[in-house]
Each structure stands twice: as structure tokens, then as C-alpha cells.
Design an enzyme around this catalytic site. Structure first.
Site, PDB file in Angstrom:
ATOM      1  N   VAL A  62       0.860  -1.183   0.000  1.00 21.77           N
ATOM      2  CA  VAL A  62       0.000   0.000   0.000  1.00 21.77           C
ATOM      3  C   VAL A  62       0.898   1.235   0.000  1.00 21.77           C
ATOM      4  O   VAL A  62       1.662   1.462   0.943  1.00 21.77           O
ATOM      5  CB  VAL A  62      -0.934   0.021   1.222  1.00 21.77           C
ATOM      6  CG1 VAL A  62      -1.765   1.304   1.226  1.00 21.77           C
ATOM      7  CG2 VAL A  62      -1.840  -1.197   1.213  1.00 21.77           C
ATOM      8  N   GLU A  63       0.812   2.005  -1.075  1.00 18.87           N
ATOM      9  CA  GLU A  63       1.576   3.247  -1.186  1.00 18.87           C
ATOM     10  C   GLU A  63       0.718   4.391  -0.641  1.00 18.87           C
ATOM     11  O   GLU A  63      -0.223   4.845  -1.293  1.00 18.87           O
ATOM     12  CB  GLU A  63       1.969   3.504  -2.645  1.00 18.87           C
ATOM     13  CG  GLU A  63       2.873   2.437  -3.253  1.00 18.87           C
ATOM     14  CD  GLU A  63       4.323   2.597  -2.842  1.00 18.87           C
ATOM     15  OE1 GLU A  63       4.641   3.601  -2.165  1.00 18.87           O
ATOM     16  OE2 GLU A  63       5.139   1.729  -3.210  1.00 18.87           O
TER      17      GLU A  63
END
Length: 563
Positions: free
Chosen positions: A340-341
Site C-alpha cells: 500500500v503506497e
């Protein structure tokens, strides 16, 4: 109760104190241990979170979460802390948190790379990619531009230098912005652009970025599809050559109950899934379907799109990433894994439907104007700094300004942190609740005469995922089937059946079609159940103890009288 704030970023000692405080305040829910020591000798803390009164974590399906493997990506530590805080403070009040901790477990590692984070959070920060170990060489670099706060204002901005051969010019409608000069344009005022910093051994002609002495990327050091430095920059000397990655891999490999994994990074505002090096066509179809369904739920809760690394998130069209955590976790361990960025200034500014990597190479000026407006109005002008004159020790008169990357891009500004990371905890809890769950369906004893009894133990998987998790796990032979064991009373013996039986895998509901239409092949009606059978000779009766366990679906115990 630990006093924790989600409008700031914590350094190592504070983070350590917070984690110990959680373990002391909630001993029935949190146990803290060190996975190992970092390159500089700091403990890599891991919190195991479950209701220990309902059984040990190792006997429950588990989700791994981690953050901050990259040095300056500190908001992922906050995302892990937020999840930990939500679980313990809502247990007993929130249905999902309570059910999750009663039946499942979290392994939360807020800071995989404590050394690099400490450099990034220092009073005078040093920004590197990942580990602080010198790599690939020990010697100090000798020439080039070193990023540094030259005027002592606590920011590292950019330097704008007039140059008739420069590629940039001021945008006429807002001179703060720089745009490309036309390929055949001449006779204008043009600039070169560099990071704010000093230049070692400047010859008065050439300026180039000094290569960092610390060239490791811990997220290229995992065993999955690992390639050496000649093919993958930052890969390390060999797979898991670094203490941080070795500790992570060792723990996960020894905990077969881990069925999902989320690693938090920054930035882009996107949920990434494997593969990194292969097309979706190489993935078992059932796994791809599950990935898409899980990712879509993440999009619903967080607001980030979910995409494939290989297909949609390449740094260069001809370049693939190898040795990354998510690839190893799925391809080698059969675990549904995600990167998850966190955070996207573009999304904050209202820019939609943009290509995550390609945008930085090519996008319309309207996007820059939206970002500038966002900085002016939402960040009170602290994101993009208007150019101001500075007397540089090597370059003379230059201008400093442009984007303050550390404040506005690399992580959420502190005042926006909690809002950004809060939905991620909901997705992590949901992700764990879809895991397989081994439960008792029926146990029975049938007298056969002459002190002989037939004992049947029927178990079922009440989870959405099958007991094995992914088809990749079956392909890699990562998990056994459900193992059933029987313990007999004294003077009893088995006539038929083995005392330990593998009764196979149990299906879940993940492949159920969207509607009960006739074309699609329906799953077997009771493929989620299986039965172990024994015939016991017990002339004096007694109590039989039964246990069923699965590495990823949990453990159940029961007993029954022979009468």
C-alpha cells in the site's frame, strides 16, 4: 493507556516506549518481541495481537503487516500503530475487532528499518533509500552534489540556476512554476534545476548528483526472483543478506499460519499486488480472482485504486522489479500480499485518472496548477515555496524554492496523517476476517458392540478463503491438509484408522459466482467439510480426546465419552 498521537511522526526511542506501553496496558491482547537487530543494532519490534485467552496466536489464521522498510517512508509506521491502537481500544465494543482477535491474530512490525528511519527523522535529516549499511562499496564518495539544507531553514528545496542552455523556463501565467522549454526555442530566460545542496570538489563546470554511499534497497533483498546488482540496483550481496530482511523472512517462514500480508510504503495513493516480474497470465486464475476481490474491497474502504505492479506500476516500460517483499510473500509462501503506497498529492489536488509512474514524465500544466492551488490553499503555501535569492558558496547567486518534498510529498503532512491512514486499519481487519477458519461441525460415537465404537469427527471451514489460502500455496506444497488426531483412554486401542489422519483441504466461498445462474460450474456443495473416522476397542469405555488443526485455518479441540 498509551498516549499516542497521529499528527506527528515518532523516532525510535518513542516508538519503542509506545509499543512496550501497549504490551503492558493490554497483556491479554498484545505481546511484544524483537525479530532481531538492525545493521546498527536496534531491535526490530513485532507486536503479536490476539485474544490469548481464546488460544495462542500460532493456532489461529494470521495477517502480517509492516512499515518503514524504506528510510524516509515514516507514515507506514503510523499506519501500523493506528491498526494496533484500533484493535486494542475497540476490542469488546466493535464487532469486527472483537471477532478478529478472538479467532485470529495479527503480526504487526511498525518499523522494519529503524536505522534508516532514524536518519530521516533526525533534527538534521539525511535522506537515503533504505539501509544505512555502505553498499556496494565501503569508501566515501568524493565528488558531486550532496542534498543539504544550505540556508538552515529546516527545508531541503531546489536550486534554480540561470543558464542559457537550461531545459526549464518560468510559466508565464505563474512564474513560480517551471515548464519545459520548446525544442527549438531560443533567446529566452532559462534555468537548470538541482536539489538544494553543496557540491564537493566543484570544478566550476559540471554538476551531478553524488551517489549515496548507502545504496541498499531492503525491498530488493528478498528471495523471490532475486537478481544481483548488475540486474537490480540495491539488491544486496545475496538474498536476505541484510539483518532486517533476514529477520522478516525467518519469522514468516516459521509461522505457516500467516495467510495475508500488507506492507505499507509511500507514496502514490495506490494498492499494489503481485506479480512484479510476471504477467497476470502466470498466476492461477483462482488466485487472481481473489486478489481482485480483496483489492476492490481495499479500494472501497481506502479510496486508492488497486493495480498490478507488473502491468501498471513500472519505473520504466522495459524494467521490472525483483527481490521485493510482496513478490516473495505470494510466489514463495502462497500468501495474498499487498504493497500500500500511502498518500498522493495528485489525488489531494483533485487530479484523476493519471498513470502513477508515467505522470512524472509527462502530464499537462493544468495538473501543476491544481497542485500549486492545493499547496496555496490547503497547505497554507508550505508545500510549494516561491523562489528566493540565496548566495551559494560554490555557485554564487541562485534561487531556492519549489516543492518541499519532505513536507508535502514523501509522507502526509502531520495534520492529514490520521485521516489518511485510518481506513487502512478497516481493510486490514476485513482482510483477516476473510481467512479460513476451522470449526467443529459434528462429533459422534456409535457403539458397534463388544466394547467397540465408531468415532467420527467432522470439521468445516467457515471462512471465505479455502483452508490453503491460495492455489500458489498448493503448488509450492506450503501447507498440509487438515490433520485430525485422537487420544484414547487407558486400555483402549484403535481397530481401524490411524491416530493421526490428513483429511485434506477444505474449500471456502471465494469462488462462489456473483449469481446463481446455470452456466457457471458451481462449487461442490460440501467441499468445505471433511470427516475423520476411527473404530476404537475400549472395553471399559472412557473419554476420547480429539484435535483437528490446519496450519492456516486454526485448531479445534473436543472430547467425547464412549458409552
Amino acid at each position: 493507556m498509551p498516549e499516542i498521537h497521529f499528527d506527528r511522526y515518532y523516532r525510535y526511542d518513542e516508538l519503542t516506549d509506545l509499543l512496550h506501553a501497549f504490551a503492558q496496558e493490554y497483556p491479554q491482547l498484545v505481546q511484544l518481541e524483537s525479530l532481531g537487530q538492525s545493521y546498527e543494532g536496534r531491535d526490530i519490534w513485532l507486536a503479536t495481537v490476539t485474544n490469548f485467552e481464546t488460544g495462542p496466536a500460532a493456532e489461529k489464521p494470521a495477517l502480517w503487516t509492516d512499515g518503514n522498510i524504506h528510510a524516509s517512508e515514516v507514515s507506514p509506521s503510523s499506519a501500523c500503530l493506528y491498526l494496533l491502537n484500533k484493535l486494542v481500544t475497540t476490542y469488546g465494543n466493535d464487532e469486527n475487532s472483537t471477532r478478529c482477535l478472538d479467532t485470529r491474530a495479527f503480526y504487526i512490525c511498525p518499523r522494519v528499518n529503524p536505522d534508516g528511519a532514524e536518519w530521516a527523522l533526525a533534527d538534521v535529516p539525511k535522506i537515503i533509500r533504505s539501509s544505512t549499511r555502505p553498499y556496494p562499496y565501503d569508501e566515501d564518495p568524493i565528488d558531486g552534489l550532496v542534498q543539504e539544507d544550505m540556508d538552515g531553514d529546516g527545508r531541503m528545496l531546489y536550486m534554480r540556476i540561470p543558464d542559457p542552455n537550461g531545459p526549464w523556463k518560468a510559466y508565464p501565467e505563474d512564474p513560480r512554476l517551471l515548464i519545459r522549454r520548446d525544442p527549438i526555442e531560443t533567446d529566452g530566460e532559462y534555468y537548470r534545476l538541482f536539489p538544494e545542496g553543496r557540491i564537493e570538489n566543484y570544478d566550476g563546470k559540471h554538476i551531478f548528483r553524488q551517489k549515496a554511499k548507502e545504496g541498499l534497497d531492503l525491498n530488493r533483498n528478498f528471495p523471490g526472483e532475486w537478481r544481483g546488482e548488475g540486474e537490480q540496483a540495491g539488491a544486496g550481496f545475496y538474498p536476505v543478506s541484510e539483518p532486517e530482511t533476514r529477520a522478516t523472512v525467518d519469522f514468516i517462514a516459521r509461522h505457516a499460519n500467516i495467510i495475508g500480508g500488507i506492507t505499507f510504503h509511500t507514496w502514490s495513493g495506490v494498492i499494489l499486488r503481485p506479480y512484479d516480474m510476471k504477467s497476470d497470465e502466470a498466476m492461477p486464475a483462482e488466485d487472481l480472482w481473489a486478489f481482485k476481490k480483496i483489492g476492490n474491497k481495499g479500494t472501497d474502504l481506502i479510496g486508492y485504486p488497486n493495480i498490478s505492479v507488473y502491468h501498471d506500476f513500472r519505473y520504466h516500460p522495459k524494467q521490472v522489479i525483483s527481490g521485493a517483499f510482496d513478490e516473495w510473500l505470494y510466489d514463495q509462501r502462497g500468501v495474498f500480499s499487498w504493497t500500500v503506497e500511502i498518500w498522493s498529492p495528485q489525488q489531494q489536488a483533485g487530479i484523476e485518472d493519471y498513470k502513477f509512474i508515467e505522470w512524472f514524465r509527462e502530464h499537462p500544466i493544468e495538473d501543476d496548477l491544481k497542485l500549486l492551488k492545493w499547496s496555496d490553499e490547503v497547505l497554507d503555501g508550505k508545500g510549494y515555496i516561491d523562489w528566493y535569492e540565496f548566495d551559494h558558496p560554490q555557485l554564487g547567486k541562485v534561487e531556492l524554492g519549489g516543492w518541499d518534498m519532505s513536507y508535502s510529498w514523501r509522507n502526509p503532512p502531520p495534520q492529514f496523517l490520521e485521516k489518511e491512514i485510518a481506513p487502512m486499519a478497516d481493510w486490514a481487519i476485513w482482510h483477516l476476517l476473510i481467512s479460513p477458519r476451522l470449526e467443529l461441525f459434528d462429533v459422534s460415537v456409535s457403539p458397534l458392540g463388544g466394547g467397540t465404537y465408531q468415532v467420527e469427527l467432522t470439521v468445516q471451514n467457515t471462512g471465505w478463503l479455502p483452508s490453503y489460502g491460495s492455489k500458489k500455496a498448493l503448488e509450492r506444497k506450503i501447507v498440509r491438509g487438515v490433520v485430525c488426531e485422537i487420544e484414547l483412554p487407558e486400555d483402549a486401542n484403535l481397530k481401524t484408522g490411524q491416530s493421526r489422519q490428513d483429511i485434506g483441504q477444505l474449500e471456502g466461498r471465494s469462488t462462489t459466482p456473483s449469481a446463481a445462474t446455470p452456466w457457471w460450474a458451481m462449487p461442490m456443495d460440501t467441499a468445505d467439510r471433511a470427516t475423520a473416522t476411527w473404530v476404537v476397542q475400549a472395553p471399559n469405555g472412557g473419554k476420547v480426546k480429539l484435535i483437528a488443526h490446519h496450519q492456516r485455518a486454526g485448531t479445534i479441540r473436543t472430547e467425547i465419552e464412549l458409552d
